[in-house]
Design a protein around this motif. Structure first.
Motif, PDB file in Angstrom:
ATOM      1  N   ASN A 196      -7.846 -19.154  18.655  1.00 18.38           N
ATOM      2  CA  ASN A 196      -6.544 -19.484  19.235  1.00 18.38           C
ATOM      3  C   ASN A 196      -5.624 -19.930  18.112  1.00 18.38           C
ATOM      4  O   ASN A 196      -6.019 -19.956  16.943  1.00 18.38           O
ATOM      5  N   LEU A 197      -4.405 -20.303  18.451  1.00 18.64           N
ATOM      6  CA  LEU A 197      -3.412 -20.578  17.415  1.00 18.64           C
ATOM      7  C   LEU A 197      -3.858 -21.651  16.419  1.00 18.64           C
ATOM      8  O   LEU A 197      -3.756 -21.490  15.212  1.00 18.64           O
ATOM      9  N   GLU A 198      -4.407 -22.754  16.947  1.00 18.09           N
ATOM     10  CA  GLU A 198      -4.813 -23.837  16.053  1.00 18.09           C
ATOM     11  C   GLU A 198      -6.034 -23.462  15.218  1.00 18.09           C
ATOM     12  O   GLU A 198      -6.118 -23.801  14.034  1.00 18.09           O
TER      13      GLU A 198
ATOM     14  N   ILE B 266      -6.705 -28.290  12.908  1.00 17.43           N
ATOM     15  CA  ILE B 266      -5.348 -28.667  12.514  1.00 17.43           C
ATOM     16  C   ILE B 266      -4.397 -28.420  13.683  1.00 17.43           C
ATOM     17  O   ILE B 266      -4.381 -27.342  14.261  1.00 17.43           O
TER      18      ILE B 266
ATOM     19  N   MET C  33      -6.673 -20.164   8.255  1.00 21.54           N
ATOM     20  CA  MET C  33      -5.775 -19.736   7.175  1.00 21.54           C
ATOM     21  C   MET C  33      -5.650 -20.825   6.117  1.00 21.54           C
ATOM     22  O   MET C  33      -5.637 -20.559   4.918  1.00 21.54           O
TER      23      MET C  33
ATOM     24  N   ARG D 238      -9.828 -21.600  29.129  1.00 19.93           N
ATOM     25  CA  ARG D 238     -10.673 -21.789  27.945  1.00 19.93           C
ATOM     26  C   ARG D 238     -11.972 -20.998  28.058  1.00 19.93           C
ATOM     27  O   ARG D 238     -12.711 -20.858  27.097  1.00 19.93           O
TER      28      ARG D 238
ATOM     29  N   LEU E 162       4.061 -19.698  10.136  1.00 26.32           N
ATOM     30  CA  LEU E 162       3.520 -20.338  11.334  1.00 26.32           C
ATOM     31  C   LEU E 162       3.877 -21.827  11.390  1.00 26.32           C
ATOM     32  O   LEU E 162       4.290 -22.344  12.426  1.00 26.32           O
TER      33      LEU E 162
ATOM     34  N   LEU F 108       0.596 -18.594   7.158  1.00 26.80           N
ATOM     35  CA  LEU F 108       0.616 -20.024   7.433  1.00 26.80           C
ATOM     36  C   LEU F 108       1.987 -20.661   7.163  1.00 26.80           C
ATOM     37  O   LEU F 108       2.395 -21.583   7.855  1.00 26.80           O
TER      38      LEU F 108
ATOM     39  N   GLN G 250      -0.811 -18.302  24.562  1.00 23.92           N
ATOM     40  CA  GLN G 250      -0.854 -18.982  23.273  1.00 23.92           C
ATOM     41  C   GLN G 250       0.526 -19.546  22.926  1.00 23.92           C
ATOM     42  O   GLN G 250       1.541 -18.932  23.251  1.00 23.92           O
TER      43      GLN G 250
ATOM     44  N   GLU H 258     -17.404 -22.241  22.425  1.00 25.02           N
ATOM     45  CA  GLU H 258     -18.548 -22.808  23.154  1.00 25.02           C
ATOM     46  C   GLU H 258     -18.824 -22.098  24.477  1.00 25.02           C
ATOM     47  O   GLU H 258     -19.885 -22.232  25.049  1.00 25.02           O
TER      48      GLU H 258
ATOM     49  N   THR I 222     -14.090 -17.665  28.101  1.00 29.50           N
ATOM     50  CA  THR I 222     -13.804 -16.417  27.387  1.00 29.50           C
ATOM     51  C   THR I 222     -13.596 -15.247  28.338  1.00 29.50           C
ATOM     52  O   THR I 222     -13.243 -14.159  27.923  1.00 29.50           O
TER      53      THR I 222
ATOM     54  N   PRO J  40     -12.225 -13.148  22.794  1.00 25.68           N
ATOM     55  CA  PRO J  40     -10.888 -13.104  23.376  1.00 25.68           C
ATOM     56  C   PRO J  40     -10.007 -14.253  22.881  1.00 25.68           C
ATOM     57  O   PRO J  40     -10.478 -15.379  22.761  1.00 25.68           O
ATOM     58  N   VAL J  41      -8.756 -13.931  22.568  1.00 25.42           N
ATOM     59  CA  VAL J  41      -7.820 -14.941  22.100  1.00 25.42           C
ATOM     60  C   VAL J  41      -7.642 -16.025  23.161  1.00 25.42           C
ATOM     61  O   VAL J  41      -7.463 -15.726  24.332  1.00 25.42           O
ATOM     62  N   GLY J  42      -7.739 -17.285  22.739  1.00 22.04           N
ATOM     63  CA  GLY J  42      -7.508 -18.389  23.668  1.00 22.04           C
ATOM     64  C   GLY J  42      -8.791 -18.933  24.276  1.00 22.04           C
ATOM     65  O   GLY J  42      -8.822 -20.032  24.791  1.00 22.04           O
ATOM     66  N   GLY J  43      -9.866 -18.153  24.235  1.00 22.06           N
ATOM     67  CA  GLY J  43     -11.133 -18.645  24.776  1.00 22.06           C
ATOM     68  C   GLY J  43     -11.799 -19.573  23.773  1.00 22.06           C
ATOM     69  O   GLY J  43     -11.566 -19.466  22.584  1.00 22.06           O
ATOM     70  N   ASP J  44     -12.626 -20.501  24.247  1.00 25.56           N
ATOM     71  CA  ASP J  44     -13.325 -21.405  23.335  1.00 25.56           C
ATOM     72  C   ASP J  44     -14.677 -20.827  22.954  1.00 25.56           C
ATOM     73  O   ASP J  44     -15.381 -20.275  23.790  1.00 25.56           O
TER      74      ASP J  44
ATOM     75  N   SER K 282      -5.609 -16.142  29.045  1.00 31.14           N
ATOM     76  CA  SER K 282      -5.542 -17.037  27.896  1.00 31.14           C
ATOM     77  C   SER K 282      -4.784 -16.449  26.698  1.00 31.14           C
ATOM     78  O   SER K 282      -4.017 -17.140  26.046  1.00 31.14           O
TER      79      SER K 282
ATOM     80  N   ALA L 156      -4.786 -21.191  12.512  1.00 29.89           N
ATOM     81  CA  ALA L 156      -4.048 -21.962  11.502  1.00 29.89           C
ATOM     82  C   ALA L 156      -5.039 -22.677  10.583  1.00 29.89           C
ATOM     83  O   ALA L 156      -4.877 -22.685   9.360  1.00 29.89           O
TER      84      ALA L 156
END
Ligand SMILES: [Zn+2]
Ligand SMILES: [Zn+2]
Lengths: 258, 206
Positions: B152-154, B117, B160, A44, A92, A89, A55, B187, A46, B181-185, A51, B157
């Motif tokens: 990230n994916l959620e 979501i 969108m 998590r 997905l 969406l 996914q 925060e 960055t 970066p994808v997947g990083g939070d 990461s 989503a």
């Protein structure tokens, strides 16, 4: 033969959840070891280089190290990211439903190569031109078959007569079709139209290529979906979470079209 | 029989372990460790901790406009006359606001969804503060909504889904630029990366 302490396998990421400060636990559908949970450390942050590869819905090559409670992901590389699914969406939501369903049907650490290939093929077809809901119906049929729950659609489960081209019944509890006289008195059985039966049978034997050309009226699609979903709920003894979101999107879409 | 780790402990100890175990990211072992740490703590410190928890619950509420945690309602950001009221930046959690404020490159208002979501976990749009966002858009003069959910994916989503919902209401809907970066939070993102992501935001896809 035992599994070596460090091993490599291809896997599709089914789902993930947060753990501790910056870790995630991933549920992987591996090609060689079935479904298993694996911990990804620090993903998590960055600065993590893993990461992006981990996914959900990604197909990747992972290097796993056996840990005390679960595998730890030591390395990972994307093989197929299914990008078109992530940018739409409607696609997905169906892909997430497919992944959740695989997760619910699979036992932990039981090799399931056929299911793996099916899921991979399904994710590819959800990116294409076919009706995404029909792709899901065909996926459900195949998944049920791989899991040993292929519904009976040729004979009456009560009296064994071959099903005729009339209004019959479908019973989730019995696991398939019932003729008009057996079905009428059976609790939980639902009317199955002649066309509904035809579509169910087609989904059972057709390839995705054949599904692509299929175009069925909305009411019939709804009937087929209702039967398959009630059967799956009966087998799993629960609802599939992602189905609610799929349904919501469909409802909101219809509202916009009116 | 395998004995549950808490049943061997005295009742008040077991109770505290159970309470810690309910917290996010705290497993049974961490719950035990925290509990035994507290047992060795001076009474005054333990009391200060308990009071801090109670004070948070008694004095902190959610801002009726942006849903951020606050001790005054509306919150200081929503009440400020130095903020650009034509922009709303939508984030998943209050912590994300801290990260964006730290970067110093955003002057608009915020909206906290309090989640994301997650169809497979049964978390749908109705669990998030989306209705509250819609009613703000109906009543306020908002020209741009920036979707700053996690990359990230959620998060995607959710972005969108919101794009579909918000665009018919009129405002420009944008998404933070890739570069996060994808997947990083969010925060965990550093200030420079966040500023760049804000500057490079683009029209969102629905
Ligand atoms: Zn019969
Ligand atoms: Zn506020």
């Amino acid at each position: 033969m035992g599994t070596p302490r460090i091993y490599k396998t291809e896997a599709i990421v089914l789902r993930q959840r947060k753990m501790g400060e910056a870790d995630r636990v991933l549920t992987l559908h591996t090609l060689t070891h079935g479904k298993l949970d694996a911990k990804a450390k620090g993903v998590r942050k960055t600065t993590s280089r893993m990461s992006g590869h981990l996914q959900p819905l990604n197909r990747c090559m992972v290097q796993l190290v056996q840990g005390r409670t679960m595998e730890i992901i030591a390395g990972c590389e994307t093989l197929e990211s299914f990008q078109p699914l992530r940018e739409d969406l409607d696609r997905l939501s169906r892909a997430l439903y497919a992944a959740e369903l695989a997760d619910r049907f699979l036992a932990e650490r039981v090799e399931a190569v056929a299911t793996y290939r099916l899921l991979q093929e399904t994710l590819r077809h959800l990116q294409g031109d076919a009706d995404v809901d029909l792709v899901l119906r065909r996926y459900e049929m195949k998944l049920l078959e791989h899991a040993g729950f292929r519904p009976e659609l040729d004979r009456c489960l009560g009296c064994e007569v071959p099903m005729g081209p009339q209004r019959n019944f479908f019973s989730p509890m019995a696991g398939g079709t019932l003729c008009p006289s057996c079905g009428a008195g059976t609790a939980g059985s639902r009317m199955l139209s002649a066309d509904g039966l035809k579509v169910l049978r087609l989904l059972q034997r057709a390839s995705y290529k054949e599904i692509e050309r299929l175009n069925i009226p909305p009411a019939l699609a709804q009937e087929v979906e209702r039967h398959q979903r009630s059967y799956i709920a009966c087998v799993l003894e629960r609802d599939v979470n992602a189905a609610a979101f799929v349904e919501r999107l469909r409802r909101e879409q219809q509202r916009l079209e009116i | 029989m395998n004995e549950h780790p808490t049943t061997a402990a005295a009742a008040p100890v077991a109770r505290l372990i159970e309470e810690f175990h309910k917290l996010p990211g705290v497993g049974p072992k961490s719950a035990q460790r925290l509990t035994y740490y507290l047992l060795r703590m001076p009474a005054a410190e333990a009391r200060a901790l308990a009071e801090a928890i109670l004070e948070v619950k008694e004095r902190i509420t959610f801002c009726s406009a942006c849903q951020n945690v606050t001790d005054v309602n509306p919150c200081r950001i929503c009440a400020s006359d130095r903020r650009d009221r034509t922009m709303i930046c939508v984030v998943e959690e209050p912590l994300d606001i801290l990260a964006l404020e730290r970067s110093g490159s955003y002057q608009g208002l915020y909206h906290v969804l309090h989640g994301v979501i997650s169809p497979m976990d049964g978390i749908g749009p109705e669990e998030l503060k989306i209705e509250e966002l819609l009613s703000r858009l109906r009543s306020e003069e908002v020209q741009e909504v920036i979707l700053a959910t996690n990359p990230n994916l959620e998060g995607e989503a959710t972005a969108m889904y919101l794009t579909r919902l918000l665009r018919p209401l009129g405002p420009k809907v944008t998404r933070l630029a890739s570069g996060l970066p994808v997947g990083g939070d969010l925060e965990y993102a550093d200030d420079v990366t966040l500023s760049r992501a804000l500057e490079g935001r683009q029209e969102a896809q629905g």
